[in-house]
Motif scaffolding. Sequence first.
Motif, mmCIF file in Angstrom:
data_model
loop_
_atom_site.group_PDB
_atom_site.id
_atom_site.type_symbol
_atom_site.label_atom_id
_atom_site.label_comp_id
_atom_site.label_asym_id
_atom_site.label_seq_id
_atom_site.Cartn_x
_atom_site.Cartn_y
_atom_site.Cartn_z
ATOM 1 N N LEU A 20 10.627 -15.232 22.875
ATOM 2 C CA LEU A 20 11.795 -14.472 23.299
ATOM 3 C C LEU A 20 12.176 -14.769 24.752
ATOM 4 C CD1 LEU A 20 10.989 -10.976 21.723
ATOM 5 C CD2 LEU A 20 12.290 -12.871 20.744
ATOM 6 N N SER A 21 11.567 -15.809 25.333
ATOM 7 C CA SER A 21 11.941 -16.196 26.696
ATOM 8 C C SER A 21 13.390 -16.667 26.707
ATOM 9 C CB SER A 21 11.017 -17.294 27.210
ATOM 10 O OG SER A 21 11.194 -18.496 26.482
ATOM 11 N N TYR A 22 14.016 -16.630 27.892
ATOM 12 C CA TYR A 22 15.424 -17.025 27.958
ATOM 13 C C TYR A 22 15.744 -17.608 29.325
ATOM 14 C CZ TYR A 22 15.847 -12.508 30.400
ATOM 15 O OH TYR A 22 15.686 -11.453 31.268
ATOM 16 N N ASN A 43 -1.393 -15.706 28.200
ATOM 17 C CA ASN A 43 -2.192 -16.325 27.141
ATOM 18 C C ASN A 43 -1.251 -16.673 25.984
ATOM 19 O OD1 ASN A 43 -4.759 -15.988 28.480
ATOM 20 N ND2 ASN A 43 -4.574 -13.805 28.010
ATOM 21 N N ASP A 44 -0.432 -17.704 26.201
ATOM 22 C CA ASP A 44 0.683 -17.983 25.290
ATOM 23 C C ASP A 44 0.268 -18.684 24.002
ATOM 24 O OD1 ASP A 44 0.572 -20.905 26.024
ATOM 25 O OD2 ASP A 44 1.258 -20.130 27.939
ATOM 26 N N GLY A 45 -0.851 -19.413 24.009
ATOM 27 C CA GLY A 45 -1.307 -20.112 22.806
ATOM 28 C C GLY A 45 -0.628 -21.431 22.542
ATOM 29 N N ASP A 46 0.380 -21.793 23.365
ATOM 30 C CA ASP A 46 1.086 -23.052 23.130
ATOM 31 C C ASP A 46 1.474 -23.778 24.420
ATOM 32 O OD1 ASP A 46 3.101 -21.455 24.106
ATOM 33 O OD2 ASP A 46 4.251 -21.377 22.235
ATOM 34 N N ILE A 102 12.879 -16.822 31.989
ATOM 35 C CA ILE A 102 12.140 -15.572 32.075
ATOM 36 C C ILE A 102 11.134 -15.545 30.925
ATOM 37 C CG2 ILE A 102 12.272 -13.073 32.192
ATOM 38 C CD1 ILE A 102 13.747 -14.548 34.449
ATOM 39 N N VAL A 103 9.840 -15.585 31.279
ATOM 40 C CA VAL A 103 8.790 -15.654 30.264
ATOM 41 C C VAL A 103 8.052 -14.330 30.109
ATOM 42 C CG1 VAL A 103 8.482 -18.139 30.544
ATOM 43 C CG2 VAL A 103 7.081 -16.560 31.909
ATOM 44 N N LEU A 143 7.150 -12.370 26.894
ATOM 45 C CA LEU A 143 8.292 -12.146 26.010
ATOM 46 C C LEU A 143 8.053 -12.857 24.678
ATOM 47 C CD1 LEU A 143 11.314 -12.366 28.476
ATOM 48 C CD2 LEU A 143 10.367 -10.343 27.367
ATOM 49 N N ARG A 144 7.382 -12.142 23.796
ATOM 50 C CA ARG A 144 7.068 -12.613 22.450
ATOM 51 C C ARG A 144 7.422 -11.531 21.450
ATOM 52 N NH1 ARG A 144 5.211 -18.061 21.425
ATOM 53 N NH2 ARG A 144 4.343 -18.787 23.411
ATOM 54 N N GLY A 145 7.943 -11.943 20.300
ATOM 55 C CA GLY A 145 8.203 -10.999 19.229
ATOM 56 C C GLY A 145 6.913 -10.609 18.538
ATOM 57 N N THR A 146 6.972 -9.580 17.680
ATOM 58 C CA THR A 146 5.773 -9.118 16.988
ATOM 59 C C THR A 146 5.194 -10.197 16.084
ATOM 60 O OG1 THR A 146 7.205 -8.145 15.281
ATOM 61 C CG2 THR A 146 6.439 -6.686 17.061
#
Length: 242
Positions: free
Chosen positions: A185-187, A62-65, A169-170, A177-180
């Motif tokens: 933070l994906s790479y 549920n990334d929002g974007d 890598i998501v 991989l999301r910061g607070t």
Amino acid sequence: LTYYYQANEPGTYMYHCHVEATEHMQMGMLANLYVNAAQNDLPDGTNLNGFIHHTGYEYAYNDGDGSTYYDVDVPLQLSSMDPEFHDASESTQPLPFALMNDTYAMLNGRGYPETINTAELANTENGVVSQRANALVEANVGDKVLLRISNLSITEYFTLMSPQIPMRIVGTGARELRGTGGADLSYLTNSVNLGGGEAFDAILDTADVAPGTYFIYTSNLNFLSNNTEERGGIMTEIHINP
């Protein structure tokens, strides 16, 4: 038994037998479980921070974007087996767990080139179909491919490589991989290292990839064969169609 649980977070999960787990996992009592993102069911035309969602679109999280949108998803479950331990499980108790030496490494329960065989495989002993899942990755140019990578080996660490098509890598451990603060933070990488019980969600973007055949395999060279056979092990192909 019927199990009920509340799926609070989307992502790639694993499950396996918890009764004499070492023995039973060696015998194949393990699998993956996928929780889909609630974002998949948004109304057609929803604006996700500039990305327009349409009915039928699917996302790893549920990334929002729309950053974890994908067209094709493929499970790649790594595992391994000790054939001597496997055979001993039929007649010997207790088993020498500390002496286990896995010499069969597999993707979705198969070794290459059977990993790309789309047919169901029958048991060589009695002809009963016992293996239905291949590990072939097929996509069209421009597709985004979600690889649900997991390791359910109880003895081995593996490095899985995609040297020709970088993986983004998501998520890992069923967490995006999301910061607070919402930072992405994906790479991008060409390899991931997995211990037992670890999972990664990786997206291959084929927008700039020429049609053809590409490879995913382990860098652990001893796991590119099955026991003393010349072939087998952790390798599969990516077929990119025009």
